[in-house]
Design a protein around this motif. Structure first.
Motif, short mmCIF file in Angstrom:
data_model
loop_
_atom_site.label_atom_id
_atom_site.label_comp_id
_atom_site.label_asym_id
_atom_site.label_seq_id
_atom_site.Cartn_x
_atom_site.Cartn_y
_atom_site.Cartn_z
N MET A 31 0.73 -1.08 0.10
CA MET A 31 0.30 0.50 0.36
C MET A 31 0.93 1.30 -0.19
N PRO A 32 0.06 2.09 -0.57
CA PRO A 32 1.25 3.80 -0.76
C PRO A 32 1.04 4.09 0.42
N VAL A 33 2.50 4.69 0.86
CA VAL A 33 2.35 4.83 2.45
C VAL A 33 1.75 6.63 2.19
N SER A 34 1.79 7.10 1.76
CA SER A 34 1.14 8.58 1.58
C SER A 34 -0.34 8.18 1.93
N LEU A 35 -1.06 7.36 1.47
CA LEU A 35 -2.60 6.63 1.49
C LEU A 35 -2.74 7.01 3.27
N VAL A 36 -1.10 5.29 3.89
CA VAL A 36 -1.97 4.75 5.42
C VAL A 36 -1.12 5.62 6.23
N SER A 37 -0.21 6.57 6.27
CA SER A 37 0.70 6.97 7.41
C SER A 37 -0.28 8.31 8.04
N SER A 38 -0.86 8.28 7.89
CA SER A 38 -2.34 9.46 8.89
C SER A 38 -2.39 8.54 9.50
N ASN A 39 -2.75 6.99 9.62
CA ASN A 39 -2.98 6.45 10.68
C ASN A 39 -1.85 5.44 11.07
#
Lengths: 278, 278
Positions: free
Chosen positions: A170-178
């Motif tokens: 998964m793209p880090v940019s997608l999940v990094s907010s959690n």
DNA sequence: GAGTGGTCTAGACCACTGT
DNA sequence: CAGTGGTCTAGACCACTCC
């Protein structure tokens, strides 16, 4: 001078293998039955031990028989197939909106039923990698962009054999907010990947499964405990959100002799009458 | 006395095969490159010819290399994969309600594009069989009930190799009201099976694809022109009507090295807000 | 301990590929 | 024609299974 079109008889070991194979297919040799010993074979076909052995080696590579030291070769008994159905995709999606109490205990989609839990050990490893050209294309991102890679392995503790193996990106940019999503100690996550993605506002609307197969390498065959002649099924699952953006890619492999992948395709109904006047 | 746990070195031919495999995976031996000759190998590893040969045989069985008389073995170049997508199911259904002029020219779903038509020969054979226990269960009919069996084969006329192979089963009771459906000379039928079934009032609402794999037998490998170490993908497709009755079963096989089966699963959206007050 | 298949060797002939 | 891998033989030792 004149070439004899089909007069040349095939090599002896192929004729032996073919003969035995036909006996198996006709049912003269039932699953579980013993084949003639190498000594029997080289007497019956008047050939050397090594030719008989080549025939047996070929049948092993075709997955028809199992052989091992000290035992006569045996007609392979096909193991029952575990069904992996695409209906799971929808079920997991529905689950993601249920309360935590319901999601609890239902961890990764890859858990193996049909076997006591105590004999299974589950392991997940997270790391971060650069996409590379192949995955970058699938995600539609730059090759240097970061991906969270999650590797899932479960093993049978008694036999030390693989029970399931998959890798998710998964793209880090997608999940990094959690931050919890990048913490492997949070596994197994109740409700699976679809719930994880729901925590960052992603709803998966479509899954694409790409299936192919190949023979395992020596180490793969050993890890899975595969007999000779059993292919691996490879399945890459791509998850898309409502904007057709790729949000997750998952690569899984399955032993072909004990796996059936099942895909359900509902079709849209025809309009009531094709002959309805416009 | 004490068993040495892992001290025993693996057989020489396995070590050779493993060594070569690693060189291939690392890219030291690129696809298309020649491997060391048998003579080279048995000198480099100080073993006999036959041990070197066993190593090569193993790598062939794993699909990593191609070997033949007179040529040094070569790292296999993976052929491009033909995608077979489940989207075809819906497309074929839509087509079934179009006028004959549109359906014409679009025969069986299994037609191979990507190659000039003149080099292909298509053959269909119809016959009637009793269901037998396995198919009877799938259809929910008696084992003695009759099925129309349709076998489809297409070949490359230049190489005489199989391009597609599938077998379809339908209950005779379902299709007998339209005699044309049991007449193989009507093939290729414009619009395919879904249009054929529409002529007897059947609308297919759901398709279930069951995918697995196995190694080909010697004859299958020869018919498909498969190199060693390439599995077959097996796909059984079950077509259901609006009452979940099985109306057709189709068994197809595909060479795994040049086929990717693709399945699209749309997911139903979540309700607008899970927290919407009731 | 007898019998099995797995590993390994040395050597022969043949079919096929390159030059 | 030289060199390659494919087929085949004879014989040896070993690891393993079954009795």
């Amino acid at each position: 001078m004149e070439p004899q079109p089909t007069a040349v008889s095939p090599p002896i070991h192929l004729r032996i293998a073919d003969d035995l194979r036909m006996q198996i297919e006709r049912g003269d040799l039932a699953p579980g039955a013993s084949l003639p010993t190498l000594a029997d074979i080289c007497e019956r076909y008047s050939c050397s031990m090594n030719s008989a052995r080549s025939a047996i080696t070929l049948l092993k590579a075709q997955g028809l028989i199992t052989a091992g030291r000290g035992r006569a070769p045996v007609v392979r008994i096909p193991p029952g197939k575990v069904v992996r159905s695409s209906e799971r995709h929808q079920a997991e999606k529905d689950l993601a909106r249920r309360p935590a109490s319901e999601r609890a205990g239902i961890g990764e989609a890859e858990t193996n039923l049909n076997m006591s839990i105590v004999d299974q050990v589950f392991d997940s490893t997270y790391d971060t990698i650069t996409a590379g050209s192949q995955l970058a294309e699938v995600f539609g991102i730059a090759t240097s962009d970061l991906l969270l890679r999650r590797r899932y392995i479960s093993k049978d503790t008694r036999t030390d054999r693989l029970l399931s193996f998959s890798t998710s990106y998964m793209p880090v940019s997608l999940v990094s907010s959690n931050p919890d999503l990048m913490d492997e100690t949070k596994e197994p996550w109740p409700g699976g990947t679809q719930h994880q993605l729901s925590t960052v506002g992603v709803e998966i609307m479509c899954m694409v499964d790409q299936v192919t197969g190949r023979m395992p390498t020596t180490v793969e065959a050993q890890q899975w405990g595969l007999p000779d002649g059993v292919p691996l099924l490879l399945c890459r699952r791509i998850s898309l959100d409502a904007n057709n953006r790729t949000v997750e890619v998952s690569d899984a492999e399955y032993p072909a002799d004990r796996t059936e992948l099942r895909f359900i395709t509902p079709l849209k109904p025809w309009r009531k009458k094709a002959s309805t006047k416009s």
